[in-house]
Scaffold this motif. Structure first.
Motif, PDB file in Angstrom:
ATOM      1  N   TYR A  85       0.924  -1.330  -0.074  1.00 38.38           N
ATOM      2  CA  TYR A  85      -0.047  -0.147  -0.214  1.00 38.38           C
ATOM      3  C   TYR A  85       0.764   1.187   0.104  1.00 38.38           C
ATOM      4  CZ  TYR A  85      -3.869  -3.436   1.385  1.00 38.38           C
ATOM      5  OH  TYR A  85      -4.443  -4.188   1.426  1.00 38.38           O
ATOM      6  N   PRO A  86       1.611   1.559  -1.218  1.00 36.51           N
ATOM      7  CA  PRO A  86       2.407   2.659  -1.129  1.00 36.51           C
ATOM      8  C   PRO A  86       1.764   4.034  -1.075  1.00 36.51           C
ATOM      9  CG  PRO A  86       1.831   2.108  -3.334  1.00 36.51           C
ATOM     10  CD  PRO A  86       1.147   0.949  -2.419  1.00 36.51           C
ATOM     11  N   HIS A  87       2.476   5.163  -0.844  1.00 30.98           N
ATOM     12  CA  HIS A  87       2.204   6.443  -0.962  1.00 30.98           C
ATOM     13  C   HIS A  87       2.967   7.171  -1.797  1.00 30.98           C
ATOM     14  CE1 HIS A  87       4.237   6.411   2.834  1.00 30.98           C
ATOM     15  NE2 HIS A  87       4.703   7.717   2.643  1.00 30.98           N
ATOM     16  N   PHE A  88       2.844   8.343  -2.367  1.00 30.21           N
ATOM     17  CA  PHE A  88       3.878   8.787  -3.272  1.00 30.21           C
ATOM     18  C   PHE A  88       4.232  10.463  -3.172  1.00 30.21           C
ATOM     19  CE2 PHE A  88       1.835   5.408  -5.404  1.00 30.21           C
ATOM     20  CZ  PHE A  88       2.537   4.861  -6.089  1.00 30.21           C
ATOM     21  N   PHE A  89       3.075  11.110  -2.279  1.00 30.99           N
ATOM     22  CA  PHE A  89       3.353  12.329  -2.072  1.00 30.99           C
ATOM     23  C   PHE A  89       3.488  12.967  -0.822  1.00 30.99           C
ATOM     24  CE2 PHE A  89       0.878  11.526  -6.043  1.00 30.99           C
ATOM     25  CZ  PHE A  89       1.749  11.981  -7.024  1.00 30.99           C
ATOM     26  N   VAL A 147      -2.737  10.214  19.472  1.00 33.19           N
ATOM     27  CA  VAL A 147      -2.528   8.780  18.313  1.00 33.19           C
ATOM     28  C   VAL A 147      -1.441   8.977  17.467  1.00 33.19           C
ATOM     29  CG1 VAL A 147      -3.716   7.885  16.551  1.00 33.19           C
ATOM     30  CG2 VAL A 147      -5.133   8.626  18.617  1.00 33.19           C
ATOM     31  N   TYR A 148      -0.543   7.930  17.056  1.00 29.49           N
ATOM     32  CA  TYR A 148       0.251   8.114  16.183  1.00 29.49           C
ATOM     33  C   TYR A 148      -0.357   7.601  14.632  1.00 29.49           C
ATOM     34  CZ  TYR A 148       3.996   6.040  12.972  1.00 29.49           C
ATOM     35  OH  TYR A 148       4.700   5.570  11.959  1.00 29.49           O
ATOM     36  N   ILE A 149      -0.125   8.090  13.653  1.00 29.42           N
ATOM     37  CA  ILE A 149      -0.797   7.879  12.390  1.00 29.42           C
ATOM     38  C   ILE A 149       0.485   7.386  11.398  1.00 29.42           C
ATOM     39  CG2 ILE A 149      -2.363   8.798  10.606  1.00 29.42           C
ATOM     40  CD1 ILE A 149      -3.883   8.689  13.406  1.00 29.42           C
ATOM     41  N   PRO A 150       0.165   6.272  10.888  1.00 29.16           N
ATOM     42  CA  PRO A 150       1.325   5.900  10.095  1.00 29.16           C
ATOM     43  C   PRO A 150       1.431   6.804   8.889  1.00 29.16           C
ATOM     44  CG  PRO A 150      -0.134   4.095  10.508  1.00 29.16           C
ATOM     45  CD  PRO A 150      -0.776   5.405  11.147  1.00 29.16           C
ATOM     46  N   PRO A 151       2.811   6.843   8.373  1.00 27.11           N
ATOM     47  CA  PRO A 151       2.964   7.443   6.871  1.00 27.11           C
ATOM     48  C   PRO A 151       2.124   6.791   5.725  1.00 27.11           C
ATOM     49  CG  PRO A 151       4.893   6.160   7.438  1.00 27.11           C
ATOM     50  CD  PRO A 151       3.952   6.177   8.586  1.00 27.11           C
ATOM     51  N   GLY A 152       1.570   7.772   4.992  1.00 28.09           N
ATOM     52  CA  GLY A 152       0.423   7.460   3.946  1.00 28.09           C
ATOM     53  C   GLY A 152      -0.710   7.338   4.245  1.00 28.09           C
ATOM     54  N   THR A 211      -6.176   5.617   0.799  1.00 26.83           N
ATOM     55  CA  THR A 211      -7.258   5.467   1.633  1.00 26.83           C
ATOM     56  C   THR A 211      -8.053   4.370   1.305  1.00 26.83           C
ATOM     57  OG1 THR A 211      -8.568   6.508  -0.195  1.00 26.83           O
ATOM     58  CG2 THR A 211      -7.889   7.844   1.545  1.00 26.83           C
ATOM     59  N   VAL A 212      -7.422   3.259   0.713  1.00 28.40           N
ATOM     60  CA  VAL A 212      -7.700   2.083   0.719  1.00 28.40           C
ATOM     61  C   VAL A 212      -7.167   1.189   1.669  1.00 28.40           C
ATOM     62  CG1 VAL A 212      -8.388   1.968  -1.816  1.00 28.40           C
ATOM     63  CG2 VAL A 212      -6.183   1.244  -1.165  1.00 28.40           C
ATOM     64  N   LYS A 213      -6.241   1.653   2.343  1.00 27.34           N
ATOM     65  CA  LYS A 213      -5.498   0.935   3.506  1.00 27.34           C
ATOM     66  C   LYS A 213      -6.227   0.936   5.009  1.00 27.34           C
ATOM     67  CE  LYS A 213      -1.931  -1.144   6.070  1.00 27.34           C
ATOM     68  NZ  LYS A 213      -1.963  -2.445   5.848  1.00 27.34           N
ATOM     69  N   ARG A 214      -6.161  -0.142   5.589  1.00 25.47           N
ATOM     70  CA  ARG A 214      -6.892  -0.236   6.699  1.00 25.47           C
ATOM     71  C   ARG A 214      -5.652  -0.839   7.793  1.00 25.47           C
ATOM     72  NH1 ARG A 214     -12.251   0.809   6.422  1.00 25.47           N
ATOM     73  NH2 ARG A 214     -12.588   0.432   8.740  1.00 25.47           N
ATOM     74  N   TYR A 215      -5.635  -0.458   9.081  1.00 29.87           N
ATOM     75  CA  TYR A 215      -4.580  -0.540   9.984  1.00 29.87           C
ATOM     76  C   TYR A 215      -4.996  -1.568  11.220  1.00 29.87           C
ATOM     77  CZ  TYR A 215      -2.563   3.047   6.893  1.00 29.87           C
ATOM     78  OH  TYR A 215      -2.241   3.973   5.909  1.00 29.87           O
ATOM     79  N   PRO A 216      -4.250  -2.310  11.837  1.00 30.17           N
ATOM     80  CA  PRO A 216      -4.041  -2.724  13.027  1.00 30.17           C
ATOM     81  C   PRO A 216      -3.876  -1.814  14.009  1.00 30.17           C
ATOM     82  CG  PRO A 216      -1.933  -3.591  11.819  1.00 30.17           C
ATOM     83  CD  PRO A 216      -2.816  -2.768  10.847  1.00 30.17           C
ATOM     84  N   VAL A 217      -4.245  -2.069  15.150  1.00 29.78           N
ATOM     85  CA  VAL A 217      -4.118  -0.929  16.179  1.00 29.78           C
ATOM     86  C   VAL A 217      -3.493  -1.496  17.722  1.00 29.78           C
ATOM     87  CG1 VAL A 217      -5.399   0.880  17.673  1.00 29.78           C
ATOM     88  CG2 VAL A 217      -6.137  -0.011  15.191  1.00 29.78           C
ATOM     89  N   LEU A 218      -2.498  -0.566  18.056  1.00 24.71           N
ATOM     90  CA  LEU A 218      -1.870  -0.854  19.433  1.00 24.71           C
ATOM     91  C   LEU A 218      -2.180   0.105  20.176  1.00 24.71           C
ATOM     92  CD1 LEU A 218       0.411  -2.363  21.071  1.00 24.71           C
ATOM     93  CD2 LEU A 218       2.020  -0.960  19.997  1.00 24.71           C
ATOM     94  N   TYR A 219      -2.610  -0.195  21.307  1.00 24.71           N
ATOM     95  CA  TYR A 219      -3.368   0.586  22.500  1.00 24.71           C
ATOM     96  C   TYR A 219      -2.036   0.411  23.626  1.00 24.71           C
ATOM     97  CZ  TYR A 219      -7.775   0.897  20.518  1.00 24.71           C
ATOM     98  OH  TYR A 219      -8.871   0.958  19.463  1.00 24.71           O
TER      99      TYR A 219
END
Length: 335
Positions: free
Chosen positions: A85-89, A115-120, A125-133
């Motif tokens: 799930y790349p990002h370019f910009f 909250v830390y939000i990963p790069p990209g 916006t098609v990527k969903r993420y695991p969450v660590l509390y």
């Protein structure tokens, strides 16, 4: 000769996704399939090498924009699909939310979080993420907030591991303690657990693109934070499928050892560790043995380590946090 199938997920608005590999960084590999909505572009690479590096690119009007970050690793050793799930910009580094109070209307039960939000995140916006509390949120990201000025360097560590192709990107929620001596021990952790399950997790899942199932939801803490992490995993395995407990003060003010001995085995993965000496080594070893007696298996749903000379402080926990990160969010090159 082996074959690697690579799928690139990206919401294209202009141009097209191509792939370049270490076999020729100047030549674009043409896709073998593009989904109707153009969010999935698939490539097939044949090679006699078992592993190789590649990088997605975005071709727009004859120019090429490389994806941000380090190269991706793929393998031809099996038939699994390599998804990326790349990002370019946007930046190759993640971002942080402001400090938020959850829930806003309950002055007694609420907590501050960051909250830390990963790069990209904002771009792909098609990527969903695991969450660590993570508990003791002041000690996670910034030295000027942390106890003694020493932080866990969580953002640096997860980004380094992702650049090494070792883990998935992950959202990290740092929960600031109000009274850790109470809410991280019995009976206070019962109310804290209710807040985590019924207030905080719904808040995060409603606002961010999370993977909300227990297999993609983890908790982590150290010392008393390790105790409450264990409690959350044991008491709410249908919510928190993974719990990391570093240098935990098991038995200080909890009944977790007795619960493990007397209650049915849970479907949850535990990481437990300690330093040695004088870092709850004996208590952690006793919990390890209790979990083994209950039917947990090393490498499957239990990971245990003792670190010689490691101290009971943020520097030591930061130095070995990569182990639970890899255990919980790790991926082989083929995934």
């Amino acid at each position: 000769m082996g074959t690697a199938k690579i799928q690139v997920f990206y919401p294209i608005t202009r141009g097209r996704v191509v792939l370049r590999t270490e076999f020729d960084w100047n030549r674009s590999v043409e896709p073998t399939y593009v989904s109707d909505d153009q969010t999935i572009t698939e490539f097939v690479i044949e090679s006699d090498q078992k592993y190789f590096y590649f990088k997605p690119g975005l071709e727009i009007d004859g120019g090429l924009t490389w994806s941000q970050g380090d190269n991706y690793l793929a393998t031809t050793a099996d038939t699994s699909v390599r998804r990326c799930y790349p990002h370019f910009f946007c930046s190759a580094q993640g971002t942080f939310s402001p400090i938020v109070r959850v829930p806003e209307g309950d002055a007694e039960a609420n907590h501050l979080i960051r909250v830390y939000i990963p790069p990209g995140y904002d771009e792909n916006t098609v990527k969903r993420y695991p969450v660590l509390y993570m508990h003791d949120g002041t000690n996670l990201f910034f030295g000027d907030e942390a106890f003694g000025g020493n932080e866990w360097r969580v953002d640096e560590n997860v980004e380094l591991l992702h650049s090494m192709n070792l883990i998935d990107k992950v959202i990290v929620v740092g929960v600031y303690a109000k009274d850790r001596m109470y809410e991280y021990t019995k009976p206070g952790y019962e109310r804290y657990g209710d807040f985590m399950v019924n207030q905080l997790k719904p808040f995060i899942d409603a606002r961010l693109r999370t993977l909300p199932d227990p297999q993609n939801t983890a908790v982590m803490g150290s010392s008393l934070g390790g105790v409450v992490s264990f409690f959350l995993g044991w008491h709410y395995p249908h919510i928190f499928g993974k719990a990391a407990c570093l240098s935990s003060t098991f038995g200080y003010q909890d009944d977790l050892m007795e619960r493990v001995a007397s209650e049915p085995k849970r479907n949850v993965r535990f990481y437990i560790d300690s330093g040695w000496p004088r870092d709850n080594y004996e208590r952690t070893t006793a919990m390890r043995d209790q979990l083994l007696a209950k039917g947990f298996e090393f490498g499957k749903d239990l990971l245990y380590f003792a670190f010689p000379g490691a101290l009971h402080n943020e520097d030591s926990w930061a130095a070995r946090s990569h182990v639970p990160f890899q255990y919980f969010f790790g991926k082989a090159a083929r995934i």
